[in-house]
Enzyme design. Sequence first.
Site, PDB file in Angstrom:
ATOM      1  N   ARG A   1       0.849  -1.193   0.000  1.00  0.00           N
ATOM      2  CA  ARG A   1       0.000   0.000   0.000  1.00  0.00           C
ATOM      3  C   ARG A   1       0.889   1.249   0.000  1.00  0.00           C
ATOM      4  NH1 ARG A   1      -5.220   1.628  -0.936  1.00  0.00           N
ATOM      5  NH2 ARG A   1      -6.177   2.722   0.795  1.00  0.00           N
TER       6      ARG A   1
ATOM      7  N   THR B   1     -10.442   0.276  -8.863  1.00  0.00           N
ATOM      8  CA  THR B   1      -9.320  -0.510  -8.391  1.00  0.00           C
ATOM      9  C   THR B   1      -9.319  -1.703  -9.325  1.00  0.00           C
ATOM     10  OG1 THR B   1      -9.508   0.310  -6.129  1.00  0.00           O
ATOM     11  CG2 THR B   1      -8.606  -1.886  -6.328  1.00  0.00           C
TER      12      THR B   1
ATOM     13  N   THR C   1      -4.357  -0.752  -6.857  1.00  0.00           N
ATOM     14  CA  THR C   1      -5.169   0.439  -7.120  1.00  0.00           C
ATOM     15  C   THR C   1      -4.363   1.717  -7.266  1.00  0.00           C
ATOM     16  OG1 THR C   1      -7.095   1.664  -6.299  1.00  0.00           O
ATOM     17  CG2 THR C   1      -5.518   0.948  -4.662  1.00  0.00           C
TER      18      THR C   1
ATOM     19  N   ASN D   1      -6.531   4.284  -6.648  1.00  0.00           N
ATOM     20  CA  ASN D   1      -7.703   4.856  -5.994  1.00  0.00           C
ATOM     21  C   ASN D   1      -8.746   5.225  -7.045  1.00  0.00           C
ATOM     22  OD1 ASN D   1      -9.367   5.501  -3.912  1.00  0.00           O
ATOM     23  ND2 ASN D   1      -8.580   7.554  -3.623  1.00  0.00           N
TER      24      ASN D   1
ATOM     25  N   ASP E   1      -7.904   8.278   0.784  1.00  0.00           N
ATOM     26  CA  ASP E   1      -8.416   7.175   1.610  1.00  0.00           C
ATOM     27  C   ASP E   1      -8.153   7.397   3.105  1.00  0.00           C
ATOM     28  OD1 ASP E   1      -9.751   5.691  -0.231  1.00  0.00           O
ATOM     29  OD2 ASP E   1      -8.234   4.136  -0.458  1.00  0.00           O
TER      30      ASP E   1
ATOM     31  N   SER F   1      -7.638   0.783   3.671  1.00  0.00           N
ATOM     32  CA  SER F   1      -8.194   0.288   2.414  1.00  0.00           C
ATOM     33  C   SER F   1      -9.327  -0.691   2.702  1.00  0.00           C
ATOM     34  CB  SER F   1      -7.092  -0.428   1.648  1.00  0.00           C
ATOM     35  OG  SER F   1      -7.612  -1.109   0.544  1.00  0.00           O
ATOM     36  N   SER F   2     -10.088  -0.985   1.662  1.00  0.00           N
ATOM     37  CA  SER F   2     -11.099  -2.051   1.760  1.00  0.00           C
ATOM     38  C   SER F   2     -10.721  -3.260   0.923  1.00  0.00           C
ATOM     39  CB  SER F   2     -12.454  -1.543   1.258  1.00  0.00           C
ATOM     40  OG  SER F   2     -12.952  -0.579   2.116  1.00  0.00           O
TER      41      SER F   2
ATOM     42  N   GLY G   1     -13.872  -1.896  -6.128  1.00  0.00           N
ATOM     43  CA  GLY G   1     -15.198  -1.416  -5.724  1.00  0.00           C
ATOM     44  C   GLY G   1     -15.208  -0.578  -4.463  1.00  0.00           C
ATOM     45  N   GLY G   2     -14.042  -0.050  -4.029  1.00  0.00           N
ATOM     46  CA  GLY G   2     -14.010   0.804  -2.833  1.00  0.00           C
ATOM     47  C   GLY G   2     -14.670   0.099  -1.668  1.00  0.00           C
TER      48      GLY G   2
END
Length: 561
Positions: free
Chosen positions: A97, A373, A391, A393, A415, A444-445, A465-466
Amino acid sequence: MKYIYTSIASIFLFVQLTSAQQVNQQEYYKKGMVVSAHPEASKVGLEILKKGGNAIDAAVAVQFALAVVYPNAGNIGGGGFMVYRSAKGEIASLDYREKAPGLASRDMYLDSTGNPIIKKSLLGHMAAGVPGTVDGMVKAHKKYGKLNWKEVVQPSVDLAAKGFPITKKQSGELNRIKATFLRYNPAGVAFVKQDGQWKEGDLLIQKELAHTFELIRDKGRAGFYDGEVADYMVKEMNRGEGIISKKDLADYDSKWRTPITGNYKNYKIITMPPSSSGGIALVQLLHSVEPFPMKKWGHNQDSTIRLIVEAERRVYADRATHLGDPDFYKVPQKQLLDPQYQRQRMSDLDWNRATPSSEISAGKLAPKESEETTHYSIVDKDGNAVSITTTLNSAYGAMVVVQGAGFILNNEMDDFSVKPGSPNKYGLVGGEANSIAPGKRMLSSMTPTIIEDKGKLFMVVGTPGGSTIITSVFQTILNVIEFGQSMQEAVTSKRFHHQWLPDEVNPETGAFSDAIQQKLTEKGYKLAPRTSIGRVDAILNTSKGYQGGADPRGDDTAMGW
Ligand code: GLY
């Protein structure tokens, strides 16, 4: 400006692709499989597997190929997460990340009156975190790769230098964002067609990016974080108001972390730990619904939907409060992953009415997240499996292309909770756990996940898909395990989403019948339909072989051999 484009519809490349054993998705493959967001990237991964590369070799090649052929989310200017399971059952996860630059500060996106300046964390140089992808790929390859590094990077050099035919979806997108790209890159970029409009089959050639990949191929990590590319990055920062320094680049370090593991019935879930919230939330969701007879109730039927919504509501409330970068914040992981804790959270579920989110917690709201993403899943001939979500973002990240280096910078800083405890433009706020600090990773998700059944590889799954990532992965798993769907059916099936706040259920168009919509509304559920949620790319290991699920919502493609 070192870019060229041509409108020659590349029949030659299309023919190559067709002969690359594109999967009829009802078929089974014994030797391996790649499912990604773009046919050219899947093709690169399959070729690496056929050359004798393992799943990690293919993963590195696909990650880099996506940076060329899927520039809205594939990247080297962003970051991601990898979950790995070897054929022997060894598991690992890699956190690459992005990080906040050293000059980042808690209030960097606030104006003089303390209000968020929304665009600053979303568009332009200030929105970018320190990219992690190249370091992550080098680290993964060093530990597990089998082929030579140069062999896995070379396909991306070629794709960028020679070009690839863009898909119909891509031509539309590139035409739509032309003005924004020109605003942030007045000197022009490969993605902007100077004369006229892009159309399906046009070749997109990225000469500067090809050179960057040559440097990465020849120098590894140093080819990106040092020397020419680092110089270009800092020059780019100076051109805008960016704050990423040479030291930030030199200091960037991806991290091996212990994967989150949990059980759902007889299945073992192996998924991503923080700095993603995805893994913990996924296991919490599965624990929440485990005691209920969903199979009997049926797929997307009244009780099933309500159970899932009530579970999602409660889990997202926890997510907003308890999750952040574990290097900066003590995440109460053990408690959140305790099945009893989840049972207790579900104990106030009222079958006569929707539980208002305000009754679940008076706490803070979930941070907004972009849905752009990309995910890819790979299994090799030995059964090693990789699940990667990566991603920039937003689509095309910060919209800034590093001049000279040709790659797009992320806007991942958005984020973070730009202003903890206070609503942003969209009425959304995040918690202290996810506040900005130098060197910290933004929450993050992303939920790259691998599942075992009785000690054997069962599924590789993930999606963009956030905030909807977690619920899409969750429902795809249930579609297979509870509702007996094939991998492709599980991916194609209509999904729905709830994230505690806003207190609404988001079904994809056509997900719920009229009768079910009426029942839900009568019980107090507010429905706010969406056209499309997520793009799941997954692989199922069946007794007949590997079965792919490539999301028809995008250009996603499964290829096997
Ligand atoms: N940028 C979307 C996520 O990391 O979840």
